[in-house]
Write a protein that holds these residues in place. Structure first.
Motif, mmCIF file in Angstrom:
data_model
loop_
_atom_site.group_PDB
_atom_site.id
_atom_site.type_symbol
_atom_site.label_atom_id
_atom_site.label_comp_id
_atom_site.label_asym_id
_atom_site.label_seq_id
_atom_site.Cartn_x
_atom_site.Cartn_y
_atom_site.Cartn_z
ATOM 1 N N ILE A 254 1.662 3.926 -3.826
ATOM 2 C CA ILE A 254 1.322 4.891 -4.867
ATOM 3 C C ILE A 254 -0.008 4.532 -5.531
ATOM 4 O O ILE A 254 -0.833 5.406 -5.816
ATOM 5 N N THR A 255 -0.242 3.242 -5.764
ATOM 6 C CA THR A 255 -1.496 2.804 -6.378
ATOM 7 C C THR A 255 -2.691 3.162 -5.505
ATOM 8 O O THR A 255 -3.712 3.664 -5.994
ATOM 9 N N LEU A 256 -2.582 2.922 -4.196
ATOM 10 C CA LEU A 256 -3.684 3.229 -3.285
ATOM 11 C C LEU A 256 -3.931 4.738 -3.218
ATOM 12 O O LEU A 256 -5.082 5.189 -3.184
ATOM 13 N N LEU A 257 -2.869 5.535 -3.197
ATOM 14 C CA LEU A 257 -3.032 6.992 -3.191
ATOM 15 C C LEU A 257 -3.732 7.476 -4.457
ATOM 16 O O LEU A 257 -4.683 8.267 -4.398
ATOM 17 N N HIS A 258 -3.259 7.001 -5.580
ATOM 18 C CA HIS A 258 -3.788 7.474 -6.870
ATOM 19 C C HIS A 258 -5.248 7.073 -7.054
ATOM 20 O O HIS A 258 -6.109 7.920 -7.351
ATOM 21 N N TYR A 259 -5.531 5.793 -6.885
ATOM 22 C CA TYR A 259 -6.884 5.305 -7.127
ATOM 23 C C TYR A 259 -7.850 5.731 -6.022
ATOM 24 O O TYR A 259 -9.045 5.922 -6.281
ATOM 25 N N GLY A 260 -7.360 5.873 -4.794
ATOM 26 C CA GLY A 260 -8.238 6.288 -3.699
ATOM 27 C C GLY A 260 -8.809 7.676 -3.931
ATOM 28 O O GLY A 260 -10.031 7.887 -3.850
#
Length: 321
Positions: A254-260
């Motif tokens: 979720i962190t990679l999706l959001h920040y990406g």
């Protein structure tokens, strides 16, 4: 060169009557009906998934910190999609785009940025929860108390609200070019900066300051996972290492999706703005990503699967009775 028909008056003085035209997907005349049906279906599934997780966690009498944060994350995603997607569907239904008032546009941008920022801070709180659970398991209950979780949740909301308010005020104090057509399906920051009738770098500096503020949670997440990685290296049990990794993989995804997606849209100069590319990434950011969150957590988290099963059993019992 200056845009044609720039406004000389302050936007505040005409805010009551000023309107923007959201062009949305007006160039895709033949695909509008298909896209409307697809995005409507995705929106309904997203609402149902996040609502199911939110209600299931809310009905659970004993909620560990991770479930408490997950309940807050689902609430943010529910509000997040309701702020953007209805206007997106309206722009697909209208052949020439849809209008939005000056105050409505400001409110939409503020809520969108505030909810996105709250999610950044909340992901940092969740990473700290994982750090304490893995690196200090004996002190976990004492450190991650209910009071601390409530304070962290409140700080996430207030910090994001303040950053979004400052950015919204900075953007909507700018003069906007006529005709006030936003080549987007909602009032996003880069699209409004592109419409601004000014050569000053001050608006971009305001956006950069907001981005730097929201990068702080990312640094906290990175520090937490460096600590977790160090603890896992020292762990000799493959079973313990696998269990720890399993508890973190959902949060990492979720962190990679959001920040990406956020980094691609917001951390770049105004000169590289591309309306078509931004709309595609924003579609992923506002439709696919919120849909993936409940799927990722319901598939990877045993506690979520357990409380969802209990909620379904309660519903069945209530129907029988």
């Amino acid at each position: 060169m200056p845009c044609e028909g720039c406004m000389e008056r302050d936007n505040v003085s005409t805010g009551a009557t000023m309107e923007f035209l959201l062009l949305g997907f007006s160039e895709l005349l033949r695909l509008r009906l298909l896209l409307f049906l697809i995005f409507l279906l995705v929106h309904l599934v997203t609402l149902a998934g996040n609502m199911m997780i939110f209600m299931a966690v809310l009905m659970e009498p004993s909620r560990p910190p991770m479930l408490f944060f997950l309940c807050q994350l689902s609430a943010i995603e529910l509000c997040y999609t309701l702020v953007v997607v209805p206007k997106e569907l309206l722009s697909l239904a209208a052949a020439d785009g849809s209008t939005i008032s000056f105050l409505g546009c400001a409110a939409q941008m503020h809520l969108f940025v505030a909810l996105g920022g709250a999610e950044c801070f909340l992901l940092a709180a969740m990473s700290y929860d994982r750090y304490v659970a893995i690196c200090q398991p004996l002190r976990y209950a004492a450190v991650m108390s209910e009071g601390l979780c409530l304070r962290l949740a409140l700080l996430c909301g207030l910090g994001a609200f303040a950053a979004a308010l400052a950015l919204t005020v900075a953007v909507f104090r700018l003069p906007f070019c006529r005709p006030r057509r936003i080549d987007h399906f909602f009032c996003d920051v880069p699209a409004l900066l592109h419409l601004a009738c000014t050569h000053s770098y001050a608006p971009e500096l305001a956006l950069l300051a907001a981005c730097l503020l929201l990068l702080l949670p990312f640094l906290l997440i990175l520090a937490s996972y460096l600590g977790i990685a160090g603890a896992l290296v020292r762990t000799t049990s493959p079973l313990g290492r696998g269990k720890a990794f399993s508890t973190c993989i959902s949060h990492l995804a979720i962190t990679l999706l959001h920040y990406g997606c956020a980094a691609f849209i917001y951390i770049r100069p105004k000169s590289s703005y591309s309306p078509a590319r931004d709309k595609v990434v924003s579609l992923v950011y506002t439709n696919i990503t919120p849909l993936m969150y409940p799927l990722i957590y319901s598939l990877r988290n045993k506690e979520i699967r357990g409380i969802l099963r209990k909620m379904l059993r309660r519903i069945k019992i209530a129907q029988v009775n």
